[in-house]
Design an enzyme around this catalytic site. Structure first.
Site, mmCIF file in Angstrom:
data_model
loop_
_atom_site.group_PDB
_atom_site.id
_atom_site.type_symbol
_atom_site.label_atom_id
_atom_site.label_comp_id
_atom_site.label_asym_id
_atom_site.label_seq_id
_atom_site.Cartn_x
_atom_site.Cartn_y
_atom_site.Cartn_z
ATOM 1 N N LYS A 198 0.842 -1.199 0.000
ATOM 2 C CA LYS A 198 0.000 0.000 0.000
ATOM 3 C C LYS A 198 0.881 1.254 0.000
ATOM 4 C CE LYS A 198 -3.556 2.299 2.707
ATOM 5 N NZ LYS A 198 -4.521 2.238 3.791
ATOM 6 N N GLU B 65 10.348 -5.007 4.552
ATOM 7 C CA GLU B 65 10.389 -6.408 4.131
ATOM 8 C C GLU B 65 10.108 -6.521 2.638
ATOM 9 O OE1 GLU B 65 8.746 -5.188 6.698
ATOM 10 O OE2 GLU B 65 8.947 -6.480 8.464
ATOM 11 N N GLY C 186 -4.962 -1.814 4.947
ATOM 12 C CA GLY C 186 -4.164 -2.951 4.464
ATOM 13 C C GLY C 186 -4.833 -4.288 4.741
ATOM 14 N N ARG C 187 -5.341 -4.457 5.970
ATOM 15 C CA ARG C 187 -5.929 -5.753 6.340
ATOM 16 C C ARG C 187 -7.334 -5.933 5.791
ATOM 17 N NH1 ARG C 187 -4.865 -2.452 10.449
ATOM 18 N NH2 ARG C 187 -6.535 -1.605 11.724
ATOM 19 N N GLU D 214 -4.855 -6.660 14.722
ATOM 20 C CA GLU D 214 -4.375 -5.334 14.330
ATOM 21 C C GLU D 214 -5.521 -4.326 14.435
ATOM 22 O OE1 GLU D 214 -0.826 -4.736 11.459
ATOM 23 O OE2 GLU D 214 -2.557 -4.187 10.258
ATOM 24 N N HIS E 87 -5.493 -33.293 17.764
ATOM 25 C CA HIS E 87 -4.384 -34.134 18.229
ATOM 26 C C HIS E 87 -3.251 -33.295 18.785
ATOM 27 C CE1 HIS E 87 -6.208 -37.797 16.621
ATOM 28 N NE2 HIS E 87 -6.729 -36.974 15.732
ATOM 29 N N LYS F 87 9.236 -0.831 14.162
ATOM 30 C CA LYS F 87 9.801 -0.514 12.836
ATOM 31 C C LYS F 87 10.870 0.564 12.975
ATOM 32 C CE LYS F 87 5.635 -0.962 9.936
ATOM 33 N NZ LYS F 87 4.681 -0.178 9.143
#
Ligand code: F6P
Length: 549
Positions: free
Chosen positions: A207, A213, A269-270, A355, A386, A506
């Site tokens: 965005k 990253e 973003g999410r 978030e 399990h 960050k």
């Protein structure tokens, strides 16, 4: 300024009522009401939702609806749909609902209808996706592109990665899709392993186009491509496209804006994977099925917007979330899809929920004195059975669980689906009703073992059942959780649409990178590190171990 929610009579009534509910058991609630299992159910566009195995009575529900009214959930919802800047700390509208609005709808931001723009980009995506799918998009050497690598992180990765896994059955199988997110080089190198650069397209999604990253991975991708194709810079145009709101930075990176797919700052973003962030997904499943997915989103949007509170699925489920977090002390929520295709759904929901609602101040900036967003976790059943279900059945913590399942498998044949779904249903039954000490003893279990083999039950679950996992169903599910998160945030009086909590780490990482890479550090000298003693020691230790190489 609105009254603090915990000072309202509705909140106080719920707090008092919680003590009474803690003394109840689902066994008794079901015994007292033969209809409970069909009465406390809802439906939205073919999704069947059974919330009867939750720790609620009719009174709880009435009190929760009163709380929603007091908190102004529907007014806030209407403000969102109207394009008002409800994301106050960033002064932005919150309009992911516009991403799935039909072309006939009109949704304005600052007096401008955004729907035509949304459809312009969808058409641009469809044109590009068709060309890749049909083998018309060729690379620098003239070879057909058949590998698509999505480079992005957070909302620019989790949505398309989750949806691709979910809808793999609907994808074009001669295309290879991979996803790179982590700045750890292992992620990048594994993603490109075995791929021919001449046949590989990178879809760089960010965005802001400033995320460390993503830019680091995109740079490695460009180096890998150019090394593989003999170093001709002009190859980038055929092998890189960008998805962003930031044309300038895309250009700075070296991607031609003609190869850019736009979205807008009113998409969080999410909340973005059905925007151009879903380009790699659209390449995989095609524009038509992508559009079917948008139809599923839209159906739930309309339901959330128009349905009365008592029948409104996201609203009811959001209220139950508030009930557990703020009144019954639940710290977490398990998402348990009985569908291997939804393996990444819990991870996707972690960002969506945590978030959004991992906040501790109200919209007015005042500290909250109630618990907000829960820790979201989970993985597909039956694998979880399990592993960690032991704690859910017999541990000391309250873990409300969502069970999500489908009546028809993508892959028919064998007993798989019936066995899978038998487990789904059995688990919700066992969690609710448990097994008493008397029942265990009646089976001849030695007395000393009875307490160990007793199941208290009364563990809440919500069951979500659909006919089949299709693009449309996936859209419905995501929209359902988005509006559920919205409902929680509206009650808690927090901003579900900013994410300042990710900034500090960050900023510190940028500073520490300088420490790690300063020539003084590299030469083995001991420069003055200006952090706390633990951080200084970690940096020094890292450097010492790194330089052993
Ligand atoms: O983690 C913070 C965050 O800003 C998320 O909200 C976002 O989805 C992600 O980073 C990626 O950001 P971008 O799309 O700008 O690269």
């Amino acid at each position: 300024m609105a009254a603090r929610i915990d000072e309202t009579p509705e909140w106080r009534a719920l707090a008092a009522h919680a003590a009474a509910v803690k003394a109840l058991h689902l066994r008794d609630l079901f015994a007292a009401d033969a209809e409970r299992g069909t009465r406390l159910t809802l439906e939205v566009d073919g999704l069947y939702v059974d919330y009867s195995k939750n720790l609620v009575t009719d009174e709880t529900l009435a009190l929760l609806f009163a709380l929603a009214e007091r908190a102004g959930v529907t007014e806030r919802r209407d403000a969102m749909f109207a394009g008002e800047p409800i994301n106050v700390t960033e002064d932005r509208a919150v309009l992911h609902v516009a991403l799935r609005a039909p072309a006939t709808e009109r949704i304005e931001v600052d007096g401008i209808d955004v729907v035509p723009e949304v459809h312009r980009v969808l058409a641009q995506m469809a044109d590009f996706a068709d060309r890749v799918r049909e083998g018309m998009w060729t690379g620098h050497t003239g070879k057909r592109v058949r590998n698509i690598v999505n480079v992005g992180i957070g909302g620019s990765d989790l949505g398309p990665a989750m949806a691709y896994e979910a809808l793999r059955h609907f994808s074009q199988r001669d295309l290879t899709l991979r996803f790179v997110s982590n700045v750890d080089a292992a992620d990048f190198w594994e993603a490109v392993h075995g791929l021919d650069p001449a046949e590989t397209l990178f879809v760089v999604c960010s965005k802001t186009f400033s995320t460390l990253e993503t830019l680091t991975n995109a740079k490695s991708a460009r180096d890998w491509l150019l090394t593989g194709l003999g170093g001709d810079e002009s190859a980038v145009a055929k092998h890189f496209v960008a998805v962003s709101t930031n044309t300038e930075r895309v250009q700075e990176f070296g991607i031609d804006p003609a190869n850019m797919f736009e979205f807008w700052d009113w998409v969080g973003g999410r909340y973005s994977f059905e925007s151009a962030i879903g380009l790699s997904l659209m390449i995989a499943i095609g524009a038509e099925q992508f559009s079917e997915m948008l139809g599923g989103f839209h159906a739930v949007d309309e339901h959330f917007r128009n349905e009365m509170p008592e029948r409104n699925v996201p609203l009811v489920l959001g209220l139950l979330d508030v009930w557990y977090s703020s009144f019954l002390g639940a710290q977490s929520q398990a998402i348990l899809p009985y569908s291997h295709s939804l393996a990444r759904f819990p991870a996707y929901l972690q960002q969506l929920e945590m978030e959004s609602n991992g906040k501790s101040v109200t919209l007015d900036g005042e500290p909250v004195s109630w618990d907000t967003g829960a820790v979201v976790w989970g993985q597909p059943g039956t694998n979880g059975q399990h592993a960690y279900y032991q704690l859910i059945h017999q541990g000391t913590r309250l873990v409300p669980c969502d069970f999500i399942g489908f009546a028809q498998a993508a892959h028919a044949g064998g007993d798989h689906q019936d066995l899978l779904m038998a487990n789904f249903v059995a688990q919700t039954e066992a969690l609710a009703f448990g097994k008493t000490g008397a029942e265990v003893a009646a089976e001849g279990v030695p007395t000393s073992q009875v307490p160990h083999r007793t199941f208290a039950g009364n563990r809440p679950t919500t069951s979500i059942l659909a006919e089949r996992l299709t693009p449309r169903t996936l859209g419905q599910l995501v929209a359902l959780y988005e509006h559920r998160v919205f409902t929680q945030g509206a009650i808690w009086q927090i901003n579900s649409f900013d994410q300042w909590g990710v900034e500090l780490g960050k900023a510190l990482a940028k500073r520490i990178v300088l420490d790690l890479q300063s020539p003084a550090l590299k030469s083995g000298a001991t420069p003055a590190l200006e952090h706390d003693s633990s951080t200084n020691a970690l940096i020094s230790k890292y450097r010492e171990l790194r330089d052993l190489r």
